[in-house]
Design a protein around this motif. Structure first.
Motif, PDB file in Angstrom:
ATOM      1  N   ASN A  48      42.044  20.692  43.792  1.00 28.85           N
ATOM      2  CA  ASN A  48      41.620  22.079  44.017  1.00 28.85           C
ATOM      3  C   ASN A  48      42.740  23.119  43.862  1.00 28.85           C
ATOM      4  OD1 ASN A  48      39.385  23.677  44.314  1.00 28.85           O
ATOM      5  ND2 ASN A  48      39.564  23.826  46.535  1.00 28.85           N
ATOM      6  N   TYR A  49      43.755  22.790  43.084  1.00 32.10           N
ATOM      7  CA  TYR A  49      44.769  23.793  42.744  1.00 32.10           C
ATOM      8  C   TYR A  49      44.273  24.670  41.596  1.00 32.10           C
ATOM      9  CZ  TYR A  49      48.474  21.663  45.536  1.00 32.10           C
ATOM     10  OH  TYR A  49      49.250  21.202  46.572  1.00 32.10           O
ATOM     11  N   LEU A  50      43.447  24.063  40.763  1.00 30.28           N
ATOM     12  CA  LEU A  50      42.976  24.732  39.555  1.00 30.28           C
ATOM     13  C   LEU A  50      41.455  24.746  39.570  1.00 30.28           C
ATOM     14  CD1 LEU A  50      43.930  25.950  36.860  1.00 30.28           C
ATOM     15  CD2 LEU A  50      43.897  23.654  35.884  1.00 30.28           C
ATOM     16  N   ASN A  51      40.882  25.942  39.597  1.00 31.77           N
ATOM     17  CA  ASN A  51      39.428  26.085  39.632  1.00 31.77           C
ATOM     18  C   ASN A  51      39.085  27.340  38.835  1.00 31.77           C
ATOM     19  OD1 ASN A  51      36.770  26.858  40.360  1.00 31.77           O
ATOM     20  ND2 ASN A  51      36.928  25.703  42.276  1.00 31.77           N
ATOM     21  N   GLU A  52      38.549  27.130  37.641  1.00 29.69           N
ATOM     22  CA  GLU A  52      38.303  28.254  36.746  1.00 29.69           C
ATOM     23  C   GLU A  52      37.199  29.179  37.261  1.00 29.69           C
ATOM     24  OE1 GLU A  52      37.457  27.690  32.342  1.00 29.69           O
ATOM     25  OE2 GLU A  52      39.639  27.915  32.418  1.00 29.69           O
ATOM     26  N   GLU A  53      36.217  28.620  37.947  1.00 28.21           N
ATOM     27  CA  GLU A  53      35.152  29.461  38.505  1.00 28.21           C
ATOM     28  C   GLU A  53      35.737  30.386  39.580  1.00 28.21           C
ATOM     29  OE1 GLU A  53      31.011  29.095  41.062  1.00 28.21           O
ATOM     30  OE2 GLU A  53      31.667  27.378  39.881  1.00 28.21           O
ATOM     31  N   ARG A  54      36.580  29.832  40.416  1.00 29.77           N
ATOM     32  CA  ARG A  54      37.241  30.637  41.451  1.00 29.77           C
ATOM     33  C   ARG A  54      38.113  31.719  40.799  1.00 29.77           C
ATOM     34  NH1 ARG A  54      40.206  26.700  44.841  1.00 29.77           N
ATOM     35  NH2 ARG A  54      41.883  26.980  43.338  1.00 29.77           N
ATOM     36  N   PHE A  55      38.821  31.343  39.731  1.00 29.91           N
ATOM     37  CA  PHE A  55      39.639  32.312  39.004  1.00 29.91           C
ATOM     38  C   PHE A  55      38.770  33.470  38.508  1.00 29.91           C
ATOM     39  CE2 PHE A  55      40.884  34.082  34.930  1.00 29.91           C
ATOM     40  CZ  PHE A  55      42.153  34.576  35.225  1.00 29.91           C
ATOM     41  N   ALA A  56      37.650  33.148  37.871  1.00 30.95           N
ATOM     42  CA  ALA A  56      36.776  34.177  37.291  1.00 30.95           C
ATOM     43  C   ALA A  56      36.230  35.109  38.374  1.00 30.95           C
ATOM     44  CB  ALA A  56      35.626  33.520  36.528  1.00 30.95           C
ATOM     45  N   LYS A  57      35.858  34.541  39.516  1.00 29.65           N
ATOM     46  CA  LYS A  57      35.328  35.362  40.612  1.00 29.65           C
ATOM     47  C   LYS A  57      36.393  36.308  41.164  1.00 29.65           C
ATOM     48  CE  LYS A  57      31.653  32.358  42.301  1.00 29.65           C
ATOM     49  NZ  LYS A  57      31.173  31.557  43.437  1.00 29.65           N
ATOM     50  N   VAL A  58      37.587  35.772  41.400  1.00 30.98           N
ATOM     51  CA  VAL A  58      38.676  36.593  41.937  1.00 30.98           C
ATOM     52  C   VAL A  58      39.075  37.662  40.923  1.00 30.98           C
ATOM     53  CG1 VAL A  58      41.127  36.546  42.576  1.00 30.98           C
ATOM     54  CG2 VAL A  58      39.561  34.849  43.508  1.00 30.98           C
ATOM     55  N   PHE A  59      39.191  37.269  39.659  1.00 28.67           N
ATOM     56  CA  PHE A  59      39.611  38.188  38.609  1.00 28.67           C
ATOM     57  C   PHE A  59      38.607  39.336  38.463  1.00 28.67           C
ATOM     58  CE2 PHE A  59      39.825  39.766  34.290  1.00 28.67           C
ATOM     59  CZ  PHE A  59      41.194  39.897  34.068  1.00 28.67           C
ATOM     60  N   ALA A  60      37.327  38.984  38.308  1.00 32.21           N
ATOM     61  CA  ALA A  60      36.293  40.009  38.098  1.00 32.21           C
ATOM     62  C   ALA A  60      36.193  40.931  39.310  1.00 32.21           C
ATOM     63  CB  ALA A  60      34.944  39.350  37.821  1.00 32.21           C
ATOM     64  N   GLY A  61      36.164  40.349  40.485  1.00 35.86           N
ATOM     65  CA  GLY A  61      36.048  41.160  41.701  1.00 35.86           C
ATOM     66  C   GLY A  61      37.214  42.103  41.890  1.00 35.86           C
ATOM     67  N   LYS A  63      39.523  43.165  39.544  1.00 37.28           N
ATOM     68  CA  LYS A  63      39.649  44.167  38.467  1.00 37.28           C
ATOM     69  C   LYS A  63      38.626  45.279  38.660  1.00 37.28           C
ATOM     70  CE  LYS A  63      43.033  42.399  36.176  1.00 37.28           C
ATOM     71  NZ  LYS A  63      44.371  42.932  36.328  1.00 37.28           N
ATOM     72  N   PHE A  64      37.441  44.916  39.170  1.00 39.03           N
ATOM     73  CA  PHE A  64      36.433  45.945  39.423  1.00 39.03           C
ATOM     74  C   PHE A  64      36.831  46.817  40.615  1.00 39.03           C
ATOM     75  CE2 PHE A  64      32.591  47.119  41.879  1.00 39.03           C
ATOM     76  CZ  PHE A  64      32.171  48.155  41.055  1.00 39.03           C
ATOM     77  N   ARG A  65      37.179  46.185  41.738  1.00 36.43           N
ATOM     78  CA  ARG A  65      37.480  46.945  42.953  1.00 36.43           C
ATOM     79  C   ARG A  65      38.808  47.710  42.874  1.00 36.43           C
ATOM     80  NH1 ARG A  65      35.127  42.510  44.880  1.00 36.43           N
ATOM     81  NH2 ARG A  65      37.057  41.408  45.318  1.00 36.43           N
ATOM     82  N   VAL A  66      39.833  47.091  42.329  1.00 36.54           N
ATOM     83  CA  VAL A  66      41.162  47.699  42.331  1.00 36.54           C
ATOM     84  C   VAL A  66      41.363  48.629  41.133  1.00 36.54           C
ATOM     85  CG1 VAL A  66      43.640  47.236  42.301  1.00 36.54           C
ATOM     86  CG2 VAL A  66      42.123  45.767  43.629  1.00 36.54           C
ATOM     87  N   LYS A  67      41.071  48.126  39.934  1.00 39.44           N
ATOM     88  CA  LYS A  67      41.328  48.928  38.729  1.00 39.44           C
ATOM     89  C   LYS A  67      40.099  49.677  38.246  1.00 39.44           C
ATOM     90  CE  LYS A  67      45.324  46.550  37.089  1.00 39.44           C
ATOM     91  NZ  LYS A  67      46.298  46.856  36.089  1.00 39.44           N
ATOM     92  N   GLN A  68      38.954  49.411  38.869  1.00 36.81           N
ATOM     93  CA  GLN A  68      37.684  50.052  38.534  1.00 36.81           C
ATOM     94  C   GLN A  68      37.303  49.837  37.069  1.00 36.81           C
ATOM     95  OE1 GLN A  68      38.639  53.990  40.068  1.00 36.81           O
ATOM     96  NE2 GLN A  68      37.490  53.518  41.921  1.00 36.81           N
ATOM     97  N   TRP A  69      37.541  48.609  36.595  1.00 36.78           N
ATOM     98  CA  TRP A  69      37.131  48.251  35.243  1.00 36.78           C
ATOM     99  C   TRP A  69      35.635  48.040  35.212  1.00 36.78           C
ATOM    100  CZ3 TRP A  69      40.805  43.949  32.983  1.00 36.78           C
ATOM    101  CH2 TRP A  69      42.082  44.484  32.778  1.00 36.78           C
ATOM    102  N   GLY A  70      35.037  48.304  34.059  1.00 40.49           N
ATOM    103  CA  GLY A  70      33.628  48.043  33.842  1.00 40.49           C
ATOM    104  C   GLY A  70      33.399  46.594  33.421  1.00 40.49           C
ATOM    105  N   ARG A  71      32.139  46.216  33.391  1.00 37.87           N
ATOM    106  CA  ARG A  71      31.780  44.828  33.071  1.00 37.87           C
ATOM    107  C   ARG A  71      32.227  44.405  31.678  1.00 37.87           C
ATOM    108  NH1 ARG A  71      26.376  45.801  36.002  1.00 37.87           N
ATOM    109  NH2 ARG A  71      26.700  44.705  37.956  1.00 37.87           N
ATOM    110  N   LEU A  72      32.133  45.322  30.705  1.00 36.70           N
ATOM    111  CA  LEU A  72      32.503  44.958  29.335  1.00 36.70           C
ATOM    112  C   LEU A  72      33.976  44.585  29.234  1.00 36.70           C
ATOM    113  CD1 LEU A  72      30.559  47.700  27.317  1.00 36.70           C
ATOM    114  CD2 LEU A  72      29.903  45.321  27.716  1.00 36.70           C
ATOM    115  N   LYS A  73      34.826  45.347  29.867  1.00 36.92           N
ATOM    116  CA  LYS A  73      36.268  45.096  29.812  1.00 36.92           C
ATOM    117  C   LYS A  73      36.617  43.802  30.560  1.00 36.92           C
ATOM    118  CE  LYS A  73      40.624  47.588  30.210  1.00 36.92           C
ATOM    119  NZ  LYS A  73      41.209  48.909  30.398  1.00 36.92           N
ATOM    120  N   ILE A  74      35.977  43.573  31.695  1.00 32.78           N
ATOM    121  CA  ILE A  74      36.219  42.354  32.469  1.00 32.78           C
ATOM    122  C   ILE A  74      35.770  41.130  31.666  1.00 32.78           C
ATOM    123  CG2 ILE A  74      35.565  41.048  34.538  1.00 32.78           C
ATOM    124  CD1 ILE A  74      35.353  43.819  35.969  1.00 32.78           C
ATOM    125  N   ARG A  75      34.569  41.216  31.090  1.00 35.59           N
ATOM    126  CA  ARG A  75      34.024  40.101  30.296  1.00 35.59           C
ATOM    127  C   ARG A  75      34.954  39.788  29.112  1.00 35.59           C
ATOM    128  NH1 ARG A  75      28.960  38.178  30.248  1.00 35.59           N
ATOM    129  NH2 ARG A  75      28.232  39.959  31.415  1.00 35.59           N
TER     130      ARG A  75
END
Length: 151
Positions: A48-61, A63-75
């Motif tokens: 459980n050091y490497l979990n791509e689903e966890r990475f995607a959730k943390v990254f998307a959440g 980037k949206f909350r902190v940098k206010q990126w839209g879905r297209l840029k995150i995707r």
């Protein structure tokens, strides 16, 4: 399996969430490839050091909350990082629809206050360009702008 490389890779993943590709690239930099690299990646996943689903959730959440990126840029950014479609979708599910619209409206309000031009068409065009650059969907931006209070 190279214990020192395994420890370095575990520390690399423990520091912040990583994608499989990032770990493979780092192992390449350390001169570890082939079956040995694959074994290290498998061990990291199993422990459980490497979990791509966890990475995607943390990254998307974040980037949206902190940098206010839209879905297209995150995707786009997640795809560039080699995240699987499933994990990408799990990450996108972290963004609440109501929060998304509210954030878009806040971005427009803040940007509109910065625009000095008085021509409403120019202002709308600048707001559209700005929000598109942040990764928001054009249809959604137009929908919000057309409801926007005329000032």
């Amino acid at each position: 399996m190279n214990k020192e490389a395994l420890k370095k890779a575990a520390n690399f993943c423990a520091y912040q969430e990583r994608t499989h590709r990032e770990v493979k690239e780092r192992l390449d930099e350390w001169g570890i490839w082939g079956d040995e690299a694959d074994e290290i990646v498998v061990w990291l996943i199993e422990n459980n050091y490497l979990n791509e689903e966890r990475f995607a959730k943390v990254f998307a959440g974040s980037k949206f909350r902190v940098k206010q990126w839209g879905r297209l840029k995150i995707r786009q950014e997640l795809k560039m990082r080699g995240v699987s479609d499933y994990c990408l979708q799990m990450g996108m599910n972290e963004i609440d629809d109501d929060d998304y619209i509210n954030t878009l409206q806040q971005l427009i309000t803040k940007k509109q206050a910065e625009i000095k031009d008085t021509n409403p068409l120019v202002v709308k065009q600048k707001l559209l360009r700005y929000t598109l650059s942040k990764g928001y969907e054009q249809d959604l931006v137009w929908e919000v702008l057309n409801k926007w209070p005329k000032e």
